[in-house]
Design a protein around this motif. Structure first.
Motif, PDB file in Angstrom:
ATOM      1  N   LEU A  73     -23.645   0.590   2.783  1.00  0.00           N
ATOM      2  CA  LEU A  73     -23.682   1.186   1.448  1.00  0.00           C
ATOM      3  C   LEU A  73     -22.753   2.382   1.336  1.00  0.00           C
ATOM      4  CD1 LEU A  73     -24.974   1.243  -1.376  1.00  0.00           C
ATOM      5  CD2 LEU A  73     -26.847   2.596  -0.407  1.00  0.00           C
ATOM      6  N   SER A  74     -22.419   3.006   2.452  1.00  0.00           N
ATOM      7  CA  SER A  74     -21.637   4.241   2.446  1.00  0.00           C
ATOM      8  C   SER A  74     -20.143   3.970   2.526  1.00  0.00           C
ATOM      9  CB  SER A  74     -22.050   5.124   3.625  1.00  0.00           C
ATOM     10  OG  SER A  74     -21.110   6.150   3.842  1.00  0.00           O
ATOM     11  N   GLU A  75     -19.413   4.468   1.549  1.00  0.00           N
ATOM     12  CA  GLU A  75     -17.959   4.342   1.579  1.00  0.00           C
ATOM     13  C   GLU A  75     -17.370   5.182   2.703  1.00  0.00           C
ATOM     14  OE1 GLU A  75     -14.513   2.782   1.086  1.00  0.00           O
ATOM     15  OE2 GLU A  75     -16.193   2.133  -0.169  1.00  0.00           O
ATOM     16  N   ASN A  76     -17.987   6.319   2.993  1.00  0.00           N
ATOM     17  CA  ASN A  76     -17.522   7.136   4.114  1.00  0.00           C
ATOM     18  C   ASN A  76     -17.598   6.366   5.425  1.00  0.00           C
ATOM     19  OD1 ASN A  76     -16.879   9.439   2.674  1.00  0.00           O
ATOM     20  ND2 ASN A  76     -18.863  10.432   3.005  1.00  0.00           N
ATOM     21  N   MET A  77     -18.722   5.687   5.629  1.00  0.00           N
ATOM     22  CA  MET A  77     -18.890   4.879   6.834  1.00  0.00           C
ATOM     23  C   MET A  77     -17.822   3.787   6.910  1.00  0.00           C
ATOM     24  SD  MET A  77     -21.490   5.764   8.803  1.00  0.00           S
ATOM     25  CE  MET A  77     -23.214   6.218   8.923  1.00  0.00           C
ATOM     26  N   LEU A  78     -17.615   3.092   5.816  1.00  0.00           N
ATOM     27  CA  LEU A  78     -16.677   1.970   5.813  1.00  0.00           C
ATOM     28  C   LEU A  78     -15.241   2.433   5.986  1.00  0.00           C
ATOM     29  CD1 LEU A  78     -18.272  -0.154   2.956  1.00  0.00           C
ATOM     30  CD2 LEU A  78     -18.359  -0.605   5.414  1.00  0.00           C
ATOM     31  N   GLN A  79     -14.900   3.567   5.408  1.00  0.00           N
ATOM     32  CA  GLN A  79     -13.553   4.100   5.587  1.00  0.00           C
ATOM     33  C   GLN A  79     -13.282   4.382   7.059  1.00  0.00           C
ATOM     34  OE1 GLN A  79     -12.566   7.504   3.147  1.00  0.00           O
ATOM     35  NE2 GLN A  79     -10.774   8.013   4.376  1.00  0.00           N
ATOM     36  N   ARG A  80     -14.271   5.003   7.733  1.00  0.00           N
ATOM     37  CA  ARG A  80     -14.099   5.287   9.147  1.00  0.00           C
ATOM     38  C   ARG A  80     -14.035   3.979   9.955  1.00  0.00           C
ATOM     39  NH1 ARG A  80     -15.172  10.003  11.924  1.00  0.00           N
ATOM     40  NH2 ARG A  80     -14.736  10.926   9.873  1.00  0.00           N
ATOM     41  N   ALA A  81     -14.865   3.001   9.589  1.00  0.00           N
ATOM     42  CA  ALA A  81     -14.847   1.711  10.290  1.00  0.00           C
ATOM     43  C   ALA A  81     -13.489   1.038  10.158  1.00  0.00           C
ATOM     44  CB  ALA A  81     -15.944   0.807   9.739  1.00  0.00           C
ATOM     45  N   ARG A  82     -12.907   1.070   8.971  1.00  0.00           N
ATOM     46  CA  ARG A  82     -11.593   0.442   8.766  1.00  0.00           C
ATOM     47  C   ARG A  82     -10.504   1.166   9.542  1.00  0.00           C
ATOM     48  NH1 ARG A  82     -13.629   0.276   3.056  1.00  0.00           N
ATOM     49  NH2 ARG A  82     -14.335  -1.875   2.694  1.00  0.00           N
ATOM     50  N   GLU A  83     -10.604   2.489   9.619  1.00  0.00           N
ATOM     51  CA  GLU A  83      -9.612   3.262  10.376  1.00  0.00           C
ATOM     52  C   GLU A  83      -9.655   2.929  11.861  1.00  0.00           C
ATOM     53  OE1 GLU A  83     -10.726   7.248   9.482  1.00  0.00           O
ATOM     54  OE2 GLU A  83      -9.765   7.284   7.498  1.00  0.00           O
ATOM     55  N   MET A  84     -10.831   2.566  12.349  1.00  0.00           N
ATOM     56  CA  MET A  84     -11.018   2.304  13.777  1.00  0.00           C
ATOM     57  C   MET A  84     -10.852   0.830  14.132  1.00  0.00           C
ATOM     58  SD  MET A  84     -14.359   4.782  14.257  1.00  0.00           S
ATOM     59  CE  MET A  84     -14.502   4.599  16.029  1.00  0.00           C
ATOM     60  N   THR A  85     -10.583  -0.014  13.140  1.00  0.00           N
ATOM     61  CA  THR A  85     -10.542  -1.462  13.355  1.00  0.00           C
ATOM     62  C   THR A  85      -9.156  -2.010  13.058  1.00  0.00           C
ATOM     63  OG1 THR A  85     -12.882  -1.667  12.746  1.00  0.00           O
ATOM     64  CG2 THR A  85     -11.554  -3.677  12.687  1.00  0.00           C
ATOM     65  N   ASP A  86      -8.632  -2.786  13.965  1.00  0.00           N
ATOM     66  CA  ASP A  86      -7.358  -3.480  13.781  1.00  0.00           C
ATOM     67  C   ASP A  86      -7.568  -4.933  14.179  1.00  0.00           C
ATOM     68  OD1 ASP A  86      -4.735  -4.188  13.397  1.00  0.00           O
ATOM     69  OD2 ASP A  86      -4.005  -3.295  15.273  1.00  0.00           O
ATOM     70  N   ASP A  87      -8.245  -5.649  13.305  1.00  0.00           N
ATOM     71  CA  ASP A  87      -8.634  -7.020  13.637  1.00  0.00           C
ATOM     72  C   ASP A  87      -8.847  -7.791  12.337  1.00  0.00           C
ATOM     73  OD1 ASP A  87      -9.911  -9.387  14.417  1.00  0.00           O
ATOM     74  OD2 ASP A  87     -10.984  -8.418  16.053  1.00  0.00           O
ATOM     75  N   PRO A  88      -8.026  -8.791  12.055  1.00  0.00           N
ATOM     76  CA  PRO A  88      -8.158  -9.544  10.810  1.00  0.00           C
ATOM     77  C   PRO A  88      -9.426 -10.386  10.724  1.00  0.00           C
ATOM     78  CG  PRO A  88      -6.551 -10.592  12.249  1.00  0.00           C
ATOM     79  CD  PRO A  88      -6.907  -9.287  12.889  1.00  0.00           C
ATOM     80  N   HIS A  89     -10.122 -10.538  11.845  1.00  0.00           N
ATOM     81  CA  HIS A  89     -11.343 -11.348  11.846  1.00  0.00           C
ATOM     82  C   HIS A  89     -12.595 -10.510  11.586  1.00  0.00           C
ATOM     83  CE1 HIS A  89      -9.186 -14.916  13.176  1.00  0.00           C
ATOM     84  NE2 HIS A  89      -8.562 -14.149  14.061  1.00  0.00           N
ATOM     85  N   ILE A  90     -12.408  -9.206  11.354  1.00  0.00           N
ATOM     86  CA  ILE A  90     -13.512  -8.332  10.956  1.00  0.00           C
ATOM     87  C   ILE A  90     -13.291  -7.920   9.508  1.00  0.00           C
ATOM     88  CG2 ILE A  90     -14.745  -6.173  11.349  1.00  0.00           C
ATOM     89  CD1 ILE A  90     -13.899  -6.275  14.251  1.00  0.00           C
ATOM     90  N   GLU A  91     -14.277  -8.165   8.674  1.00  0.00           N
ATOM     91  CA  GLU A  91     -14.212  -7.784   7.252  1.00  0.00           C
ATOM     92  C   GLU A  91     -15.352  -6.814   6.951  1.00  0.00           C
ATOM     93  OE1 GLU A  91     -14.698  -9.772   2.769  1.00  0.00           O
ATOM     94  OE2 GLU A  91     -14.528 -11.067   4.546  1.00  0.00           O
TER      95      GLU A  91
END
Length: 244
Positions: A73-91
């Protein structure tokens, strides 16, 4: 109620300073037990409910999961998750856990780590999780233990010199809302008994496979100050169940 404390600047700032936020799964006291409860992830479609910084999503891909969908639910959480992820198989997608509405049998494995104690109607969520799993699919969850959530204070009882005496448990069978202090903020959580956790999963169509009550690893008790006291009561409840 869909509470979103993690998008409040002060709360999120405090959360980011926690060891599990900076060091990931190796600093999560329950991970050494939760990890053993996960099924084989290779080739599986995985859903992570309340994915936070995406630690479990990336772990699933390290285990060769076919695809991983992380929801928070948290955009802050998701922003950090996207910054730490480099994988096209994770959405990653922003959504409340209560609002999930996936296709029947869309996932092989559903994981939820330390998010479900924020939800009032877990019976409804459990039913939705069951519906989106394949037959025989696995649901692995961790949540704050009922011994921990029973009292809103969520704290030890101290002696006159500030020494820890014991962990008090009261109002255990009075299920429902608790307003607890977490990261110097009032946070709404929901207390339910161990029996309710298990029975609601069973009623939703799950077969319980394993139940664990967190305790620190020997290494953590040796290396982290105060961790020995964590073995005096379980802070987290972990359950692995399969779709019947």
């Amino acid at each position: 109620m869909k509470q979103n404390k993690y998008d409040e600047a002060e709360f999120f700032g405090n959360y980011c300073q926690m060891a599990r936020s900076t060091q990931g799964l190796k600093a999560a006291g329950e991970w050494h037990e939760l990890q053993t409860m996960l099924p084989e992830l290779k080739g599986k479609n995985v859903l992570d409910l309340g994915c936070g910084f995406g630690w479990h999503c990336r772990y699933a891909r390290e285990q060769q999961a076919r695809s991983v969908f992380g929801l928070d639910l948290s955009e802050n959480m998701l922003q950090r998750a996207r910054e730490m992820t480099d994988d096209p198989h994770i959405e990653y997608q922003r959504m409340a856990i209560e609002d999930i509405d996936f296709a029947p049998g869309q996932f092989d494995v559903v994981i939820s780590s330390l998010a479900l104690h924020y939800i009032e109607r877990l019976d409804q969520v459990y039913a939705k999780i069951n519906a989106c799993l394949v037959q025989g699919g696995t649901f692995v969850l961790s949540a704050e233990h009922p011994i921990f959530t029973a009292r809103a204070e969520q704290d030890w009882h101290y002696g006159p010199g500030g020494e820890i005496l014991h962990w008090p448990v009261d109002h255990y069978h009075e299920e429902g809302q608790r307003v607890a202090n977490f990261l110097n903020q009032d946070v709404v959580k929901y207390h339910r008994t161990l029996a309710t956790h298990l029975n609601e999963l069973i009623q939703a169509g799950f077969v319980i496979q394993q139940v664990a009550e967190s305790k620190p690893s020997p290494e953590m008790m040796e290396q982290i100050p105060g961790m020995r006291d964590e073995s005096r009561r379980p802070m987290f409840l972990m359950i692995a169940a399969v779709k019947a």
